[in-house]
Design an enzyme around this catalytic site. Structure first.
Site, PDB file in Angstrom:
ATOM      1  N   ARG A  51       0.805  -1.221   0.000  1.00 34.51           N
ATOM      2  CA  ARG A  51       0.000   0.000   0.000  1.00 34.51           C
ATOM      3  C   ARG A  51       0.835   1.266   0.000  1.00 34.51           C
ATOM      4  O   ARG A  51       0.613   2.166  -0.804  1.00 34.51           O
ATOM      5  CB  ARG A  51      -0.901   0.030   1.238  1.00 34.51           C
ATOM      6  CG  ARG A  51      -2.328  -0.329   1.007  1.00 34.51           C
ATOM      7  CD  ARG A  51      -2.957  -0.714   2.313  1.00 34.51           C
ATOM      8  NE  ARG A  51      -2.143  -1.738   2.956  1.00 34.51           N
ATOM      9  CZ  ARG A  51      -2.149  -3.005   2.573  1.00 34.51           C
ATOM     10  NH1 ARG A  51      -2.932  -3.419   1.621  1.00 34.51           N
ATOM     11  NH2 ARG A  51      -1.371  -3.886   3.159  1.00 34.51           N
ATOM     12  N   THR A  52       1.772   1.361   0.910  1.00 31.67           N
ATOM     13  CA  THR A  52       2.430   2.646   1.109  1.00 31.67           C
ATOM     14  C   THR A  52       3.194   3.071  -0.142  1.00 31.67           C
ATOM     15  O   THR A  52       3.060   4.202  -0.614  1.00 31.67           O
ATOM     16  CB  THR A  52       3.364   2.590   2.336  1.00 31.67           C
ATOM     17  OG1 THR A  52       2.610   2.089   3.436  1.00 31.67           O
ATOM     18  CG2 THR A  52       3.888   3.964   2.683  1.00 31.67           C
ATOM     19  N   LYS A  80      25.412  -3.192  -1.234  1.00 32.04           N
ATOM     20  CA  LYS A  80      26.887  -3.116  -1.218  1.00 32.04           C
ATOM     21  C   LYS A  80      27.388  -2.458   0.060  1.00 32.04           C
ATOM     22  O   LYS A  80      28.572  -2.206   0.204  1.00 32.04           O
ATOM     23  CB  LYS A  80      27.364  -2.288  -2.417  1.00 32.04           C
ATOM     24  CG  LYS A  80      27.011  -2.859  -3.767  1.00 32.04           C
ATOM     25  CD  LYS A  80      27.509  -1.893  -4.843  1.00 32.04           C
ATOM     26  CE  LYS A  80      26.832  -2.149  -6.180  1.00 32.04           C
ATOM     27  NZ  LYS A  80      26.926  -0.979  -7.060  1.00 32.04           N
ATOM     28  N   ARG A 101      11.110   4.133   3.263  1.00 30.35           N
ATOM     29  CA  ARG A 101      10.791   3.101   4.269  1.00 30.35           C
ATOM     30  C   ARG A 101      12.051   2.303   4.537  1.00 30.35           C
ATOM     31  O   ARG A 101      12.788   1.947   3.609  1.00 30.35           O
ATOM     32  CB  ARG A 101       9.689   2.172   3.791  1.00 30.35           C
ATOM     33  CG  ARG A 101       9.562   0.949   4.717  1.00 30.35           C
ATOM     34  CD  ARG A 101       8.320   0.186   4.524  1.00 30.35           C
ATOM     35  NE  ARG A 101       7.178   0.955   4.995  1.00 30.35           N
ATOM     36  CZ  ARG A 101       5.950   0.462   5.080  1.00 30.35           C
ATOM     37  NH1 ARG A 101       5.717  -0.779   4.736  1.00 30.35           N
ATOM     38  NH2 ARG A 101       4.971   1.198   5.513  1.00 30.35           N
ATOM     39  N   HIS A 129       5.090   6.157  11.473  1.00 30.34           N
ATOM     40  CA  HIS A 129       4.526   5.976  10.142  1.00 30.34           C
ATOM     41  C   HIS A 129       3.534   7.132   9.933  1.00 30.34           C
ATOM     42  O   HIS A 129       2.322   6.922   9.918  1.00 30.34           O
ATOM     43  CB  HIS A 129       3.834   4.611  10.073  1.00 30.34           C
ATOM     44  CG  HIS A 129       3.470   4.166   8.692  1.00 30.34           C
ATOM     45  ND1 HIS A 129       3.746   4.915   7.560  1.00 30.34           N
ATOM     46  CD2 HIS A 129       2.842   3.051   8.255  1.00 30.34           C
ATOM     47  CE1 HIS A 129       3.298   4.254   6.502  1.00 30.34           C
ATOM     48  NE2 HIS A 129       2.747   3.129   6.901  1.00 30.34           N
TER      49      HIS A 129
END
Lengths: 302, 146
Positions: A51-52, A80, A101, A129
């Site tokens: 969703r986000t 890396k 995120r 959030h």
């Protein structure tokens, strides 16, 4: 330039401004179709999200902008060993705004310290959030017509659920909000949240069973209770059904109560409830896109 | 070193009983070349018991760090065998690289080069500026890093 790391970074006035703009966008999306033309959103997703990430990307496309980024750490130089600081310094050269995120708490804060462009925290581990909180607030205001004077029930895992903590803190700033906190003993809201409510003389009740209080609620905010969170099997068996919303419990609720859920839902809301007009969790998803459109416009000052 | 009197140096006084070793570790007093004496459970009129640290020759200590650990500490600067100055500590607004965040989910646990910064909040506690975990004395993973 401003970043959005914690929902409390925004004042009540700023939140109202974003929600007002979202309302205008909902009323006439065409008027906003070119607002972000020439602007680029970088979605830096170090862990999976349905969703986000898609909501951010859809929001930017609908504003006429474009999107670049990665959807897992493996697909970036993080694999890396590149630091968050170096990644955002680089991305600052390519994009106009970042949605990030990351599985670690505080990662978005680090990004904001090194970025030349606005950073939106799209979830940092179990920490914050903020766009979920904005989504919840827009959903409530759109469907109930107000953010104060209501009785809100939060049900399920209230200890580890970041969306629950943020929503309580955000709604505490409005008048006459009464809370029913419905959870097993092991999953009660943390003491600092209770203390904050006591300090502000917020009326709240802590109960174990949803069916005993559902009739009092204007809004029911469901979250998932995981079996592994219980200390003993006996309590789990005794209480598990209380945290599953089905039509039997919905029959005890007010006719105009709304049901919300941050999703993903597993089994805490029976699929039969989806057909009930009071089930609003998929509307909530749509509000999430609109509120992100309003947020990005505000942060980009367009 | 005579622990009763100093010619030059500092006396860190009114340390809460039992906290002197924490100060010793965080301030890395073990690395000093001069004499350091720790007196535990000395008699105190105010609190019954206290700890004291005496450091000979040097007066160069980070008062912010002492204020961070215990703002009730007083520091006496000794010159020519006499108390030349008495300093009262205060809680600094923030401390950088004094203690490490112990939250295993904090970004600092994987990005080693980040400075560990704790900010004073609500007037009496310190939180990591990244993950907001509260600093709790005695639970920090490691000591001071420069």
């Amino acid at each position: 330039m401003k970043h959005l790391i914690d929902p409390m970074d925004l004042s009540v006035e700023e939140i109202d401004g974003i929600l007002d703009l979202a309302k205008k966008i909902i009323a006439s999306p065409k008027d906003y179709a070119h607002k972000c033309q020439g602007k680029k959103l970088a979605t830096l997703f170090y862990e999976p999200s349905t969703r986000t990430r898609l909501s951010f990307e859809a929001a930017m496309w609908e504003l006429g902008g474009s999107v670049l980024g990665f959807s897992s750490a493996d697909a970036s130089s993080a694999a890396k060993g590149e630091s968050v600081a170096d990644t955002v310094r680089t991305v600052s050269c390519y994009a106009d705004i970042i949605a990030m995120r990351h599985p670690k708490e505080g990662a978005a804060k680090v990004a904001s310290l090194y970025s030349k462009i606005p950073v939106i925290n799209a979830g940092d581990g179990g920490h914050q959030h903020p766009t979920q909180t904005l989504t919840d607030l827009l959903t409530i205001r759109s469907l109930k017509g107000r953010l104060g004077t209501m009785t809100l029930g939060l049900c399920g895992d209230l200890k580890f659920g970041r969306t629950v903590h943020s929503l309580i803190r955000a709604l505490m700033r409005y008048e006459n909000v009464e809370f029913y906190l419905i959870s097993p003993q092991e999953l009660k809201v943390p003491e600092y949240i209770r203390e904050a409510m006591r300090q502000k003389n917020i009326v709240f009740h802590e109960v174990e069973r949803l069916e005993t209080v559902i009739g009092e609620l204007d809004i029911l905010y469901m979250t998932r209770v995981q079996r592994e969170r219980f200390f003993n099997e006996e309590d789990y068996i005794r209480l598990r059904d209380s945290y599953i919303l089905d039509m039997e419990k919905m029959a005890l609720a007010k006719k105009d109560m709304i049901v919300m859920h941050p999703l993903p839902r597993v089994n805490e809301i029976s699929v039969e409830v989806d057909k009930d007009p009071r089930a609003k969790y998929f509307d909530q998803v749509l509000y999430g896109k609109y509120v992100r459109m309003a947020l990005m416009m505000t942060m980009l000052e367009v | 070193m005579n622990v009763d009197s100093l010619e030059q140096g500092i006396v860190i006084d009114h340390i809460q009983a039992g906290k002197s070793m924490e100060i010793y570790k965080i301030m890395q007093l073990g690395k000093l070349d001069c004499s350091v004496a720790i007196i535990k459970n000395a008699k105190s009129k105010k609190s019954g018991k206290k700890d004291i640290i005496k450091i000979e020759h040097t007066t160069d200590v980070d008062f912010d760090v002492l204020g961070f650990i215990d703002p009730n500490i007083t520091v006496n600067i000794i010159r020519d065998g006499k108390i030349a100055e008495k300093k009262h500590m205060h809680m600094p607004q923030q401390v950088v690289n004094v203690v490490q965040c112990k939250n295993p989910r904090c970004i600092t646990s994987v990005e080693q080069e980040l400075p560990h910064v704790f900010k004073l909040v609500d007037g009496d506690k310190y939180r990591c500026i990244y993950c907001e975990e509260e600093y709790r004395p005695g639970k920090s993973k490691k000591g001071r890093h420069f």
